[in-house]
Design a protein around this motif. Structure first.
Motif, short mmCIF file in Angstrom:
data_model
loop_
_atom_site.label_atom_id
_atom_site.label_comp_id
_atom_site.label_asym_id
_atom_site.label_seq_id
_atom_site.Cartn_x
_atom_site.Cartn_y
_atom_site.Cartn_z
N ALA A 143 -1.43 -111.05 29.01
CA ALA A 143 -1.62 -110.01 30.04
C ALA A 143 -1.22 -108.64 29.50
O ALA A 143 -1.92 -107.64 29.72
CB ALA A 143 -0.80 -110.35 31.28
N LEU A 144 -0.09 -108.57 28.78
CA LEU A 144 0.35 -107.29 28.21
C LEU A 144 -0.66 -106.77 27.19
O LEU A 144 -0.94 -105.57 27.12
CB LEU A 144 1.72 -107.45 27.57
N LYS A 145 -1.20 -107.67 26.39
CA LYS A 145 -2.17 -107.26 25.38
C LYS A 145 -3.38 -106.63 26.05
O LYS A 145 -3.89 -105.58 25.59
CB LYS A 145 -2.58 -108.49 24.56
N GLU A 146 -3.86 -107.22 27.15
CA GLU A 146 -5.01 -106.68 27.85
C GLU A 146 -4.68 -105.35 28.54
O GLU A 146 -5.48 -104.41 28.51
CB GLU A 146 -5.51 -107.69 28.89
N LEU A 147 -3.49 -105.26 29.14
CA LEU A 147 -3.10 -104.03 29.84
C LEU A 147 -2.91 -102.87 28.86
O LEU A 147 -3.23 -101.72 29.19
CB LEU A 147 -1.82 -104.26 30.64
N ILE A 148 -2.37 -103.15 27.69
CA ILE A 148 -2.20 -102.10 26.68
C ILE A 148 -3.55 -101.51 26.30
O ILE A 148 -3.70 -100.29 26.17
CB ILE A 148 -1.46 -102.69 25.45
N GLN A 149 -4.55 -102.38 26.15
CA GLN A 149 -5.88 -101.90 25.80
C GLN A 149 -6.53 -101.17 26.97
O GLN A 149 -7.14 -100.11 26.79
CB GLN A 149 -6.76 -103.07 25.36
N GLU A 150 -6.39 -101.68 28.18
CA GLU A 150 -7.03 -101.07 29.34
C GLU A 150 -6.48 -99.69 29.65
O GLU A 150 -7.23 -98.79 30.06
CB GLU A 150 -6.85 -101.97 30.57
N HIS A 151 -5.19 -99.49 29.47
CA HIS A 151 -4.55 -98.22 29.85
C HIS A 151 -4.22 -97.33 28.66
O HIS A 151 -3.56 -96.30 28.83
CB HIS A 151 -3.28 -98.51 30.66
N GLY A 152 -4.65 -97.70 27.46
CA GLY A 152 -4.43 -96.86 26.30
C GLY A 152 -2.97 -96.68 25.94
O GLY A 152 -2.55 -95.58 25.55
N LEU A 153 -2.16 -97.73 26.08
CA LEU A 153 -0.73 -97.65 25.79
C LEU A 153 -0.46 -98.01 24.33
O LEU A 153 -1.30 -98.59 23.63
CB LEU A 153 0.04 -98.60 26.71
N THR A 154 0.74 -97.65 23.87
CA THR A 154 1.15 -97.97 22.51
C THR A 154 1.69 -99.38 22.47
O THR A 154 2.65 -99.69 23.18
CB THR A 154 2.23 -96.99 22.03
N PRO A 155 1.11 -100.27 21.66
CA PRO A 155 1.59 -101.65 21.63
C PRO A 155 2.88 -101.77 20.83
O PRO A 155 3.19 -100.93 19.99
CB PRO A 155 0.44 -102.41 20.93
N PRO A 156 3.67 -102.83 21.07
CA PRO A 156 4.83 -103.09 20.23
C PRO A 156 4.38 -103.49 18.83
O PRO A 156 3.20 -103.74 18.57
CB PRO A 156 5.55 -104.24 20.94
#
Length: 584
Positions: A143-156
């Motif tokens: 879920a985090l992986k998908e949300l990071i991509q959807e909202h343009g966030l910086t991944p760990p």
């Protein structure tokens, strides 16, 4: 962004800590409730009570508390606000299956270098079923992986793009690896060919089938970024035969799972019926178990709950309309769908917040479309311009070549500030490379809260604590001083916490007689009860007032004052001189 989830027993502790644990801090560092679905957000006590009321749908579930903390990467701190954090949290709620139960999203501001929020949810769903917590770690990671991509966030660190593929792969080999990965993921769940093609198209992969002269399909190929591979070149499992075999296996597994779920539902229904029959038989054998006080008020409680249901009926109807808006956008996730919903909401001031969210989505999609048009939409023209003129390469063709690199080399760093036009193009290409912003909303976030009701125990205790009496006030027509004293008494009692209603009549001589129906509760604060008692005693001793009150109620409200008077008298009297106290 990282998450941490725990499952517990008590809502009270986690709600008090996350919601009210920072009340002593400055206002800009206190907790902020971003969303509260199915629970009240005015106090920790009300929120805990609503969660506990919801868990009564499945009282046998001991570990009913779901608590997840979401911490964002410090690199994203400058772009984070409560609206964006709420959108991420709502996405997480949906992906983890928590959108069919009560939940609250709370943001903490006390650690500026650690932007984070908390999600508290009830594992007892709205239908009484248990929200599963199996495989939480792996489901949350996905879920985090998908949300990071959807909202343009910086991944760990573990999710960075440069860690997802072998560093040595380039060009066609890298495309081949990406095709295998995409096919592996899509074939894991796709039940048929249309579903497989939709999943591949979402990753900019197209498929083409080949047929022989008789029309029989004999092969398949896949294309990504202009590079084409046959399915058999990617692996045996990705050939036409391998894909057909895997899809058939998926369909069989899905059908078996549906049949098993149907059997489980049937068995659960039969078990529930047996348990209900056993409970009814046991109840009939041993008679009513309700306490005497609750049995006394049970009939009134049924009327109370019927009135409460009538008050909540229009609220529930409106919430169903919000559900219909959300369902429509799921079927029409585009600007046209939003326009239809906004038109349907026109004139309803209660949907202002929802309209603002839909306007934001339209604006975000318009921005994404412009970014695509300003970058990938110019690709054909740039390719022609890059060929150069009659005399070969020139400044314009070299600039076109530089721009094309940002369309083909995804990881190319942004240019410096000294090339503003190229920098603007590169930024537009980076933004357009992400999927268009999603359309839709979580309906429960825009529900109108229903009126909360009391339990039978609470209702019986409240009614037992009520006290009622009547004060008759005589206002002779010839006495000017008597006029208005009933209204004055009513104001006095009301200011002290009593509920008073008046009814006026006129006797045969033309004198006004006002009956004041007074109601108060022994559960009120002690000082209010004392003031009400003093006022009633004052009226009982005055001419023109007639207090009609049960002797037991009068004795109960006067008892505290008599005890206080006796204690005060004993303190002021002191010891008598003729007693052996040692004082001469």
């Amino acid at each position: 962004m990282i998450s941490r989830t725990s499952i517990g027993r008590s809502f009270g502790g986690v709600v008090r800590y996350q919601f009210a644990g920072r009340k002593e801090q400055p206002s800009d560092k206190q907790a902020e409730v971003l969303a509260a679905v199915g629970v009240r957000a005015d106090s920790a006590a009300h929120m805990s009570a609503d969660f506990n009321r919801g868990r009564q749908l499945n009282p046998n579930l001991g570990h009913a508390v779901w608590h997840t903390s979401l911490s964002f990467n410090p690199d994203d701190a400058a772009t984070l606000d409560s609206a964006k954090m709420l959108a991420v949290a709502e996405g997480y709620v949906q992906k983890m299956g928590l959108d069919k139960t009560q939940y609250a999203i709370i943001r903490h501001h006390d650690q500026p270098d650690n932007q984070h929020l908390h999600i508290i949810a009830n594992r007892v769903g709205d239908d009484g079923q248990t929200v599963k917590d199996g495989q939480n770690f792996y489901r949350s990671k996905q879920a985090l992986k998908e949300l990071i991509q959807e909202h343009g966030l910086t991944p760990p660190r573990g999710l960075r793009a440069d860690k997802q593929h072998p560093a040595q792969l380039q060009g066609a080999e890298l495309t081949k690896h990406e095709l295998r990965q995409a096919l592996h993921q899509a074939l894991a769940t796709a039940p048929d060919r249309p579903a497989l093609l939709v999943a591949l198209q979402a990753q900019q992969i197209s498929a083409r089938e080949f047929a022989n002269k008789s029309g029989e399909v004999t092969g398949i190929s896949f294309e990504k970024d202009g590079t084409v591979f046959k399915g058999s070149q990617l692996g045996r499992g990705y050939s036409l035969a391998g894909i057909t075999q895997q899809l058939a296996a998926n369909q069989a597994a899905q059908q078996a799972a549906q049949e098993q779920a149907a059997r489980h539902r049937q068995e659960a229904g039969q078990l529930a019926q047996r348990q209900e029959a056993e409970q009814q038989a046991a109840q009939a054998a041993k008679g009513p178990e309700l306490p005497a006080v609750e049995r006394k008020w049970q009939a009134d409680y049924r009327a109370y709950t019927a009135e409460l249901a009538q008050r909540n009926a229009p609220i529930q109807a409106r919430n169903k309309i919000i559900d219909s808006y959300s369902a429509y956008l799921q079927q029409h996730p585009n600007e046209a769908g939003i326009a239809v919903v906004v038109q349907a909401m026109k004139g309803d001031p209660r949907t202002a917040a929802l309209k603002a969210e839909l306007d934001r989505q339209v604006a975000a999609r318009a921005t994404h479309a412009k970014q695509w048009a300003d970058s990938y939409g110019q690709q054909a023209a740039l390719e022609k311009q890059a060929e150069g003129g009659f005399f070969g390469k020139n400044a314009a063709s070299r600039e076109a070549e530089e721009k094309l690199k940002f369309l083909t080399e995804k990881d190319r760093p942004l240019p410096g500030l000294l090339a503003p036009a190229l920098l603007e193009f590169a930024r537009a290409a980076k933004a357009a490379d992400r999927p268009a912003p999603a359309v839709g909303f979580a309906a429960r976030a825009y529900y109108q809260p229903e009126h909360a009701g009391l339990s039978l125990t609470e209702y019986a205790a409240k009614r037992e604590a009520e006290r009622r009496l009547v004060v008759r006030v005589h206002e002779p027509v010839g006495e000017s001083q008597a006029a208005g004293r009933a209204a004055a008494l009513q104001r006095s009692l009301t200011s002290k916490g009593a509920t008073v209603s008046a009814r006026a009549t006129v006797d045969a001589q033309g004198n006004r007689v006002i009956e004041l129906a007074v109601q108060y509760s022994v559960q009120q604060p002690r000082h209010e009860l004392k003031d009400i008692g003093v006022t009633l005693d004052w009226a009982a001793d005055r001419k023109g007032y007639e207090v009609q009150e049960r002797a037991a109620d009068r004795a109960q409200r006067q008892a505290p004052g008599q005890r206080e008077a006796q204690q005060a008298k004993s303190r002021t009297q002191g010891p008598r001189r003729d007693q052996s106290t040692g004082i001469a």
